[in-house]
Design a protein around this motif. Structure first.
Motif, mmCIF file in Angstrom:
data_model
loop_
_atom_site.group_PDB
_atom_site.id
_atom_site.type_symbol
_atom_site.label_atom_id
_atom_site.label_comp_id
_atom_site.label_asym_id
_atom_site.label_seq_id
_atom_site.Cartn_x
_atom_site.Cartn_y
_atom_site.Cartn_z
ATOM 1 N N GLU A 67 34.060 -136.517 -12.990
ATOM 2 C CA GLU A 67 34.377 -137.494 -12.101
ATOM 3 C C GLU A 67 35.979 -137.154 -11.711
ATOM 4 O O GLU A 67 36.812 -136.836 -12.609
ATOM 5 C CB GLU A 67 34.649 -138.910 -13.053
ATOM 6 N N ALA A 112 28.901 -135.055 -15.661
ATOM 7 C CA ALA A 112 29.463 -135.418 -14.961
ATOM 8 C C ALA A 112 30.955 -135.180 -14.680
ATOM 9 O O ALA A 112 31.679 -135.237 -15.873
ATOM 10 C CB ALA A 112 29.603 -137.400 -15.052
ATOM 11 N N SER A 167 23.157 -130.370 -13.484
ATOM 12 C CA SER A 167 22.327 -130.257 -14.492
ATOM 13 C C SER A 167 22.688 -129.517 -15.546
ATOM 14 O O SER A 167 23.532 -128.372 -15.205
ATOM 15 C CB SER A 167 21.031 -129.640 -13.676
ATOM 16 N N THR A 172 32.355 -138.301 -7.713
ATOM 17 C CA THR A 172 31.834 -137.688 -9.044
ATOM 18 C C THR A 172 30.609 -136.901 -8.759
ATOM 19 O O THR A 172 29.832 -137.104 -7.656
ATOM 20 C CB THR A 172 31.150 -139.011 -9.754
ATOM 21 N N HIS A 173 30.712 -135.703 -9.247
ATOM 22 C CA HIS A 173 29.458 -134.750 -9.240
ATOM 23 C C HIS A 173 28.578 -134.706 -10.182
ATOM 24 O O HIS A 173 29.273 -134.567 -11.500
ATOM 25 C CB HIS A 173 29.860 -133.471 -8.726
ATOM 26 N N TYR A 174 27.542 -134.703 -10.146
ATOM 27 C CA TYR A 174 26.522 -134.483 -11.490
ATOM 28 C C TYR A 174 25.959 -133.295 -11.381
ATOM 29 O O TYR A 174 25.212 -132.814 -10.498
ATOM 30 C CB TYR A 174 25.488 -135.662 -11.625
ATOM 31 N N VAL A 178 26.170 -137.701 -18.691
ATOM 32 C CA VAL A 178 25.281 -138.937 -18.300
ATOM 33 C C VAL A 178 24.153 -138.543 -17.989
ATOM 34 O O VAL A 178 23.682 -137.941 -17.055
ATOM 35 C CB VAL A 178 26.196 -139.609 -16.950
ATOM 36 N N LYS A 213 23.145 -134.962 -17.787
ATOM 37 C CA LYS A 213 23.811 -134.334 -16.685
ATOM 38 C C LYS A 213 25.436 -134.337 -16.933
ATOM 39 O O LYS A 213 25.867 -135.279 -17.630
ATOM 40 C CB LYS A 213 23.573 -134.920 -15.406
#
Length: 163
Positions: free
Chosen positions: A71, A69, A86, A82-84, A64, A67
């Motif tokens: 979820e 994601a 890099s 949810t962690h994004y 996303v 990045k």
């Protein structure tokens, strides 16, 4: 699963999916590797979310806005987190891993066993490096063991396959 279930039953993944819009379709070898990684993760893993003791969990991986994601939901489908991440720290190792995988898939068709083994050792070394990086990048967000990180890296790499 009740909150009274022991941690080894709660701190695990029961399903893993990849985002169809993010995913690149791979060749048959890559598709097979992806299927095995998902199967292996679901069969045996260690996965916990420190701020949400509501496992077991499901995981949906996607790209996303450039990045990664992660979820995470409880197995009953209720939202969790949810962690994004890099992807920049992974760029070099993904590029190197792609090159060595290409060499490996070519070698298994025509190279000697010793050549294949040497390439595979390099491939496993890069896979380990990426897995360690994933554990570091998820620190404080998601608790995973090294074997789970290895399988997850296979899936992260699958999101980059061009076919």
């Amino acid at each position: 699963m009740s909150d009274k279930a022991p941690p080894e039953k709660r701190n695990r993944l029961v399903a893993v999916t990849l985002d169809e819009t993010s995913i690149g379709r791979g060749n048959p070898d890559q598709e097979h590797e992806r299927a095995i990684a998902i199967y292996d993760i679901v069969e045996e893993n260690s996965f916990g979310v420190p701020e949400h003791d509501s496992g077991p969990y499901t995981l949906h991986l996607a790209i996303v806005d450039k990045k990664l994601a992660f979820e995470v939901k409880a197995a009953d489908g209720s939202g969790c987190v949810t962690h994004y991440l890099s992807l920049t720290p992974f760029k070099r190792v993904i590029k190197d891993y792609e090159l060595i995988c290409d060499s490996y898939y070519k070698a298994i068709r025509s190279a000697s066993p010793a050549q294949i083994e040497a390439i595979d050792m390099g491939r496993r070394g890069l896979h380990n490096e990426a897995s360690e990086l994933l554990v570091q990048r998820l620190e404080g967000k998601v608790d995973i063991d090294f074997d789970t990180a290895r399988r997850l890296f296979t899936l992260i790499y699958a999101l980059h396959w061009k076919g």
